[in-house]
Design an enzyme around this catalytic site. Structure first.
Site, PDB file in Angstrom:
ATOM      1  N   GLY A 100       0.761  -1.557   0.100  1.00  0.00           N
ATOM      2  CA  GLY A 100       0.289  -0.279  -0.197  1.00  0.00           C
ATOM      3  C   GLY A 100       0.600   1.497   0.090  1.00  0.00           C
ATOM      4  O   GLY A 100       0.177   2.677  -0.321  1.00  0.00           O
ATOM      5  N   ARG A 101       2.058   1.552   0.063  1.00  0.00           N
ATOM      6  CA  ARG A 101       3.318   2.459   0.206  1.00  0.00           C
ATOM      7  C   ARG A 101       4.411   1.145  -0.150  1.00  0.00           C
ATOM      8  O   ARG A 101       5.258   2.527   0.108  1.00  0.00           O
ATOM      9  CB  ARG A 101       3.307   2.398   1.951  1.00  0.00           C
ATOM     10  CG  ARG A 101       3.374   2.038   2.767  1.00  0.00           C
ATOM     11  CD  ARG A 101       3.832   2.156   4.111  1.00  0.00           C
ATOM     12  NE  ARG A 101       4.069   2.000   5.154  1.00  0.00           N
ATOM     13  CZ  ARG A 101       4.215   2.028   6.296  1.00  0.00           C
ATOM     14  NH1 ARG A 101       4.471   3.593   6.450  1.00  0.00           N
ATOM     15  NH2 ARG A 101       4.425   1.125   7.318  1.00  0.00           N
ATOM     16  N   GLY A 148      -0.024   6.275   1.656  1.00  0.00           N
ATOM     17  CA  GLY A 148       1.244   5.997   0.930  1.00  0.00           C
ATOM     18  C   GLY A 148       2.358   6.179   1.315  1.00  0.00           C
ATOM     19  O   GLY A 148       3.285   5.502   0.589  1.00  0.00           O
ATOM     20  N   ASP A 156       0.790 -11.398   7.054  1.00  0.00           N
ATOM     21  CA  ASP A 156       1.873 -10.517   5.590  1.00  0.00           C
ATOM     22  C   ASP A 156       2.575 -10.428   6.261  1.00  0.00           C
ATOM     23  O   ASP A 156       4.002  -9.345   4.997  1.00  0.00           O
ATOM     24  CB  ASP A 156       1.183  -9.800   6.077  1.00  0.00           C
ATOM     25  CG  ASP A 156       0.669  -8.713   6.774  1.00  0.00           C
ATOM     26  OD1 ASP A 156       0.191  -9.411   7.798  1.00  0.00           O
ATOM     27  OD2 ASP A 156       0.962  -7.609   6.792  1.00  0.00           O
ATOM     28  N   ASN A 157       3.798 -10.338   6.819  1.00  0.00           N
ATOM     29  CA  ASN A 157       5.114  -9.781   7.296  1.00  0.00           C
ATOM     30  C   ASN A 157       5.979 -11.275   7.481  1.00  0.00           C
ATOM     31  O   ASN A 157       7.194 -10.859   8.735  1.00  0.00           O
ATOM     32  CB  ASN A 157       5.483  -9.080   9.519  1.00  0.00           C
ATOM     33  CG  ASN A 157       4.606  -7.862   8.811  1.00  0.00           C
ATOM     34  OD1 ASN A 157       4.227  -7.322   7.462  1.00  0.00           O
ATOM     35  ND2 ASN A 157       3.683  -7.312   9.827  1.00  0.00           N
TER      36      ASN A 157
HETATM   37  P1  AMP Z   1       2.493  -2.712   8.167  1.00  0.00           P
HETATM   38  O1  AMP Z   1       1.369  -2.053   9.136  1.00  0.00           O
HETATM   39  O2  AMP Z   1       2.932  -1.950   7.310  1.00  0.00           O
HETATM   40  O3  AMP Z   1       3.026  -4.335   7.934  1.00  0.00           O
HETATM   41  O4  AMP Z   1       1.409  -2.843   6.089  1.00  0.00           O
HETATM   42  C1  AMP Z   1       0.163  -3.937   7.449  1.00  0.00           C
HETATM   43  C2  AMP Z   1      -0.598  -3.336   5.402  1.00  0.00           C
HETATM   44  O5  AMP Z   1      -1.018  -1.688   5.491  1.00  0.00           O
HETATM   45  C3  AMP Z   1       0.253  -3.348   4.073  1.00  0.00           C
HETATM   46  O6  AMP Z   1      -0.828  -4.130   3.610  1.00  0.00           O
HETATM   47  C4  AMP Z   1       0.618  -2.187   3.784  1.00  0.00           C
HETATM   48  O7  AMP Z   1       0.610  -2.544   2.733  1.00  0.00           O
HETATM   49  C5  AMP Z   1      -0.816  -1.090   4.383  1.00  0.00           C
HETATM   50  N1  AMP Z   1       0.089   0.185   5.078  1.00  0.00           N
HETATM   51  C6  AMP Z   1       0.999   0.691   6.078  1.00  0.00           C
HETATM   52  N2  AMP Z   1       0.847   2.237   5.588  1.00  0.00           N
HETATM   53  C7  AMP Z   1      -0.076   2.841   5.120  1.00  0.00           C
HETATM   54  C8  AMP Z   1      -0.221   3.386   4.469  1.00  0.00           C
HETATM   55  N3  AMP Z   1       0.693   4.872   5.613  1.00  0.00           N
HETATM   56  N4  AMP Z   1      -0.582   3.587   2.976  1.00  0.00           N
HETATM   57  C9  AMP Z   1      -1.422   2.864   2.385  1.00  0.00           C
HETATM   58  N5  AMP Z   1      -0.939   1.486   2.928  1.00  0.00           N
HETATM   59  C10 AMP Z   1      -0.394   1.476   4.044  1.00  0.00           C
HETATM   60 MG    MG Z   2       3.839  -5.164   6.354  1.00  0.00          MG
END
Ligand code: AMP
Ligand code: MG
Length: 506
Positions: free
Chosen positions: A105-106, A139, A270-271
């Site tokens: 998502g980013r 993003g 997903d991590n």
């Molecule tokens: P994370 O917490 O970074 O592992 O992200 C979990 C999910 O949220 C993933 O699908 C990321 O791509 C999405 N995500 C996290 N932060 C953002 C953001 N600022 N903008 C868009 N998508 C995000």
């Molecule tokens: Mg992640």
């Protein structure tokens, strides 16, 4: 014998950034695997830090590295030659619940670099802007979390804990809302693989079994070619061998986390990388005090991802991956592999701790000796990493070293008994003190990337001073080598370190 050099093989040639040519095998997949999109630039992007060790992996010529080029390509909106960036689609279990709506998502996979050794390394830009999978997100990644990911990548590499790496950190004068308005940044992540358990789960849970097979075949060919060769005509056996290797690597990784007191914080599927690398850093912590119940993410109310639960959660995550592979592999065979997890984990963890204690031979009571130590560390809330560093110099007949070791404990009687048992155990080793000391100093770090150091570096960076980020990078890249100028970072953390609280917001 003459060495044959093929014309155009480019043996050993170093490159400038402009000469890096990117390919992207993922673009050959059906379109529903990804979303093609270019990064969006940040206002006044500027280089904060660059990791020369990672530059070497990509064969980048250190003399040609220009901060403005790094800022332009990995902070501004410019793309490298032939780069066709894309966001990957995946799903995953978050805090125990399946979430179908995940994906980059980013972050964007900019492409892959083929280095002079013939290895393919993915370049992934985190904080690159919105994609089809951003949902309500902006993003972006903020400076705080980008510094954390950038530095810990170097720290884990320094400790020899499997990890993704990071080439550079780029800051900006663009702001976004998190815990107040915060500056945005981007990190260029470098690793050989960006495929997560969640990629497989996505195709399983959407009943796209053909796509699941395409993904599994790609992974076999690219990341586990040994298994493809092993079972050229028997796909299911090759997939099973791949799953077993993923499990082995995940065990090796989590055993090191437990041995070094590392808490990942968000072990969602997903991590989890299929290469068994520590991936997608969030509210991680290297514990100052040894606390099995420690929860690093203050929104993890039930402690699902507490320190002591990490090995069990890894097994749970592997079961999710196994479930996703059911259309390709017999259930009983997957279960048989999962059944081996616990014994393999205990073996791997015990071996890691043996190394930290300087024990080369394997003895039946080693697990008990290790258990007694972590029990003591828990009861007396000691800093196990600092204790083990002091233990490297321990000689029972030398009072100074004895007192140094005992100084970690508020109730030294139990600690003394443990040291007696440890001394008896070391007497059964072939190696003498000096050899053991050298071996122990090479696995017991003098420096860890502690939360208070990160807090200080982030505070200064938010005020535009990036010196501490760069100092910490030097400190953690070589954590086993004590240096006079870094004495402060080997010392006990300041009192306020105990009050640091981390969230998932990044
Ligand atoms: P994370 O917490 O970074 O592992 O992200 C979990 C999910 O949220 C993933 O699908 C990321 O791509 C999405 N995500 C996290 N932060 C953002 C953001 N600022 N903008 C868009 N998508 C995000
Ligand atoms: Mg992640």
């Amino acid at each position: 014998m003459a060495i044959e050099i093929k014309v155009g093989m480019n043996l050993g040639k170093l490159k400038t950034l402009n000469e890096l040519t990117l390919e992207n095998a993922y673009l050959d997949f059906p379109e529903h695997f990804y979303h093609r999109v270019d990064p969006s630039g940040l206002k006044n992007a500027h280089l904060i830090s660059f990791n020369p060790d990672v530059g070497k992996i990509l064969d980048l010529d250190p003399c040609s590295i220009s901060p403005s080029d790094l800022a332009r390509f990995f902070g501004g909106g410019d793309v490298l030659q032939d780069s066709k960036p894309l966001a990957m689609k995946y799903g995953g279990h978050q805090f125990g619940q399946y979430n179908p709506d995940l994906g980059d998502g980013r972050g964007l996979l900019l492409g892959e670099v083929l280095n002079n050794k013939g290895e393919r390394w993915d370049l992934h830009l985190k904080g690159a802007g919105k994609t089809a999978y951003s949902r309500f997100g902006d993003g972006r990644a903020v400076l705080r979390s980008s510094i954390r990911e950038y530095l810990v990548s170097a720290a884990m590499q320094g400790l020899d804990i499997p990890t993704t790496q990071a080439l550079c950190l780029v800051g900006s004068e663009e702001y976004t809302m998190r815990e107040g308005m915060e500056p945005c940044a981007k990190v260029l992540r470098v690793t050989q693989c960006h495929i997560r358990f969640g990629h497989f789960e996505h195709f399983y849970h959407t009943h796209q079994h053909d796509s699941l097979k395409i993904l599994a075949d790609y992974c076999l060919e690219r990341y586990f070619p040994k298994h493809k060769k092993q079972f050229p005509k028997h796909c299911a056996a090759a997939y099973l061998a791949m799953f077993k290797t993923i499990q082995d690597r995940s065990i090796a990784m989590v055993a090191k986390w437990q041995a070094y007191g590392f808490v990942h914080g968000v072990m969602n599927t997903d991590n989890m990388s299929i290469l068994g690398e520590t991936f997608d850093y969030g509210p991680y912590v290297f514990m100052d005090q040894y606390r099995p119940d420690f929860i690093s993410n203050h929104t993890d109310y039930e402690g699902r991802y507490s320190f002591k639960r990490q090995p069990d959660i890894m097994l749970w995550n592997l079961s999710c991956l196994a479930q996703a592979l059911l259309p390709l592999i017999e259930r009983d065979e997957l279960v048989a592999v999962l059944d081996e997890y616990r014994d393999l984990y205990v073996k791997a963890y015990t071996q890691q701790m043996r190394l930290r204690l300087g024990l080369v031979s394997e003895q039946e009571n080693d697990a008990a000796l290790i258990d007694q130590l972590t029990q003591l560390a828990t009861e007396q809330r000691i800093d196990l990493n600092r204790f083990l560093r002091d233990l490297c110099n321990f000689q029972p007949e030398n009072d100074v070293t004895l007192h140094q070791c005992l100084s970690h404990f508020s109730h030294p009687v139990a600690a003394t008994s443990w040291l007696v048992a440890y001394t008896q155990r070391t007497e059964q080793e072939e190696a003498g003190f000096r050899t053991r000391q050298q071996q122990m100093l090479s696995v017991n770090p003098c420096y860890l990337l502690r939360s208070y150091m990160l807090e200080e570096a982030i505070r200064e960076a938010n005020d535009g001073d990036y010196r501490l980020v760069n100092t910490l990078q030097s400190v953690v890249r070589n954590p086993f080598e004590a240096k006079d100028e870094y004495t402060r970072y080997a010392a006990q953390p300041p009192e306020w370190a105990g009050g640091i609280s981390l969230s998932c917001s990044s």
